[in-house]
Design a protein around this motif. Sequence first.
Motif, PDB file in Angstrom:
ATOM      1  N   VAL A  62       0.839  -1.198   0.000  1.00  8.90           N
ATOM      2  CA  VAL A  62       0.000   0.000   0.000  1.00  8.90           C
ATOM      3  C   VAL A  62       0.878   1.254   0.000  1.00  8.90           C
ATOM      4  N   ILE A  63       1.949   1.230   0.801  1.00  5.61           N
ATOM      5  CA  ILE A  63       2.874   2.373   0.862  1.00  5.61           C
ATOM      6  C   ILE A  63       3.513   2.602  -0.504  1.00  5.61           C
ATOM      7  N   ILE A  64       3.958   1.540  -1.161  1.00  4.31           N
ATOM      8  CA  ILE A  64       4.547   1.685  -2.500  1.00  4.31           C
ATOM      9  C   ILE A  64       3.533   2.348  -3.432  1.00  4.31           C
ATOM     10  N   GLY A  65       2.263   1.925  -3.336  1.00 11.71           N
ATOM     11  CA  GLY A  65       1.209   2.504  -4.164  1.00 11.71           C
ATOM     12  C   GLY A  65       0.933   3.969  -3.869  1.00 11.71           C
ATOM     13  N   ASP A  66       1.331   4.443  -2.677  1.00 12.69           N
ATOM     14  CA  ASP A  66       1.198   5.868  -2.351  1.00 12.69           C
ATOM     15  C   ASP A  66       2.177   6.718  -3.164  1.00 12.69           C
ATOM     16  N   TYR A  67       3.262   6.121  -3.629  1.00  4.03           N
ATOM     17  CA  TYR A  67       4.329   6.866  -4.286  1.00  4.03           C
ATOM     18  C   TYR A  67       4.417   6.638  -5.794  1.00  4.03           C
ATOM     19  N   VAL A  68       3.980   5.454  -6.275  1.00  2.00           N
ATOM     20  CA  VAL A  68       4.074   5.140  -7.701  1.00  2.00           C
ATOM     21  C   VAL A  68       2.764   4.518  -8.178  1.00  2.00           C
ATOM     22  N   ASN A  69       2.499   4.637  -9.477  1.00  2.00           N
ATOM     23  CA  ASN A  69       1.388   3.921 -10.106  1.00  2.00           C
ATOM     24  C   ASN A  69       1.896   2.540 -10.470  1.00  2.00           C
ATOM     25  N   ILE A  70       1.379   1.529  -9.835  1.00  2.00           N
ATOM     26  CA  ILE A  70       1.851   0.161 -10.061  1.00  2.00           C
ATOM     27  C   ILE A  70       1.291  -0.342 -11.385  1.00  2.00           C
ATOM     28  N   THR A  71       2.199  -0.709 -12.286  1.00  2.00           N
ATOM     29  CA  THR A  71       1.817  -1.212 -13.604  1.00  2.00           C
ATOM     30  C   THR A  71       2.455  -2.574 -13.822  1.00  2.00           C
ATOM     31  N   SER A  72       2.107  -3.191 -14.936  1.00  2.00           N
ATOM     32  CA  SER A  72       2.676  -4.485 -15.318  1.00  2.00           C
ATOM     33  C   SER A  72       3.993  -4.265 -16.058  1.00  2.00           C
ATOM     34  N   ILE A  73       4.887  -5.245 -15.995  1.00  5.64           N
ATOM     35  CA  ILE A  73       6.154  -5.121 -16.740  1.00  5.64           C
ATOM     36  C   ILE A  73       5.893  -5.091 -18.242  1.00  5.64           C
ATOM     37  N   ASP A  74       4.703  -5.505 -18.670  1.00  5.81           N
ATOM     38  CA  ASP A  74       4.356  -5.470 -20.095  1.00  5.81           C
ATOM     39  C   ASP A  74       3.894  -4.087 -20.534  1.00  5.81           C
ATOM     40  N   GLU A  75       3.679  -3.162 -19.589  1.00  2.04           N
ATOM     41  CA  GLU A  75       3.159  -1.829 -19.909  1.00  2.04           C
ATOM     42  C   GLU A  75       4.193  -0.735 -19.694  1.00  2.04           C
ATOM     43  N   THR A  76       5.487  -1.048 -19.689  1.00  6.11           N
ATOM     44  CA  THR A  76       6.488  -0.028 -19.357  1.00  6.11           C
ATOM     45  C   THR A  76       6.515   1.081 -20.388  1.00  6.11           C
ATOM     46  N   ASP A  77       6.750   2.275 -19.906  1.00  2.00           N
ATOM     47  CA  ASP A  77       6.882   3.458 -20.742  1.00  2.00           C
ATOM     48  C   ASP A  77       8.277   3.438 -21.355  1.00  2.00           C
ATOM     49  N   GLU A  78       8.368   3.532 -22.673  1.00  4.70           N
ATOM     50  CA  GLU A  78       9.663   3.450 -23.348  1.00  4.70           C
ATOM     51  C   GLU A  78      10.644   4.495 -22.860  1.00  4.70           C
ATOM     52  N   ASP A  79      10.142   5.665 -22.423  1.00 11.32           N
ATOM     53  CA  ASP A  79      11.038   6.734 -21.968  1.00 11.32           C
ATOM     54  C   ASP A  79      11.825   6.347 -20.727  1.00 11.32           C
ATOM     55  N   PHE A  80      11.300   5.365 -19.956  1.00 12.23           N
ATOM     56  CA  PHE A  80      11.925   5.079 -18.681  1.00 12.23           C
ATOM     57  C   PHE A  80      12.427   3.648 -18.577  1.00 12.23           C
ATOM     58  N   GLU A  81      12.609   2.974 -19.718  1.00 13.25           N
ATOM     59  CA  GLU A  81      13.075   1.600 -19.675  1.00 13.25           C
ATOM     60  C   GLU A  81      14.547   1.499 -19.297  1.00 13.25           C
ATOM     61  N   GLU A  82      15.310   2.555 -19.576  1.00 12.05           N
ATOM     62  CA  GLU A  82      16.734   2.520 -19.262  1.00 12.05           C
ATOM     63  C   GLU A  82      16.924   2.578 -17.749  1.00 12.05           C
ATOM     64  N   GLY A  83      17.566   1.583 -17.166  1.00  5.88           N
ATOM     65  CA  GLY A  83      17.718   1.519 -15.725  1.00  5.88           C
ATOM     66  C   GLY A  83      18.872   2.352 -15.202  1.00  5.88           C
ATOM     67  N   MET A  84      18.777   2.689 -13.932  1.00 10.09           N
ATOM     68  CA  MET A  84      19.851   3.403 -13.256  1.00 10.09           C
ATOM     69  C   MET A  84      20.234   2.593 -12.034  1.00 10.09           C
ATOM     70  N   ASP A  85      21.454   2.752 -11.553  1.00  3.80           N
ATOM     71  CA  ASP A  85      21.856   2.063 -10.328  1.00  3.80           C
ATOM     72  C   ASP A  85      21.029   2.556  -9.177  1.00  3.80           C
ATOM     73  N   MET A  86      20.675   1.635  -8.267  1.00  2.00           N
ATOM     74  CA  MET A  86      19.850   2.054  -7.141  1.00  2.00           C
ATOM     75  C   MET A  86      20.592   1.862  -5.830  1.00  2.00           C
ATOM     76  N   ASP A  87      20.299   2.749  -4.914  1.00  2.00           N
ATOM     77  CA  ASP A  87      20.838   2.664  -3.569  1.00  2.00           C
ATOM     78  C   ASP A  87      19.674   2.441  -2.638  1.00  2.00           C
ATOM     79  N   LEU A  88      19.719   1.392  -1.837  1.00  2.00           N
ATOM     80  CA  LEU A  88      18.663   1.163  -0.853  1.00  2.00           C
ATOM     81  C   LEU A  88      19.119   1.628   0.486  1.00  2.00           C
TER      82      LEU A  88
END
Length: 193
Positions: free
Chosen positions: A167-193
């Motif tokens: 639920v918290i994740i859904g507060d910050y992002v629109n949860i979509t399917s991996i089949d619906e990715t926006d082409e503009d944002f497919e390029e990944g970046m390194d993440m820091d947790l």
Amino acid sequence: MATITEIKAEQLRRPDTPEGLILQGCGGNLQEWVTGINDMLTEENILLDGSRFEQASVFEHQGLTNLFFPFKDVKLDMGKLAIWRLNTREQFGSMWRSDYVDNRLGGPLEENAPAQKPDCPLIGQNGNIFNLMGIASRTLKEHGMEEQAREMRSRIMESGSYDKALVIIGDYVNITSIDETDEDFEEGMDMDL
């Protein structure tokens, strides 16, 4: 050597982004571009008192690689820079950030406008909550929402429940399917947790 940070074009629309110079169509070695522009502006007596652009950002828009040089922490002769910008418009696509935002990105974001939640492809991913949190965090960072990414991770770690964490994740992002990715944002970046 200048620090070059990768950003999304949308970040330039934020009201807290300083004014600056944008050069369009920068191919090849970006560090050479930054060094060359610093040298050129120093020779033209536009950069003053040994000042140099130590920070620049790179972003992709409309098929072009562009550089953004914020005017923060540099000493400039703005009159000479304005003339230089006009003279190099053909060669470098030189624009002020504010002009680029108005003419290429649809204008600035409103000061108090709520941040839009970016689409995040979580459906179909490994359901481990740390994996999902990492993907959501990376998505937020790609959209210039680093503070929200930190806040989300903190809330998830305190939640103590898988369902609450989703639920918290859904507060910050629109949860979509991996089949619906926006082409503009497919390029990944390194993440820091």
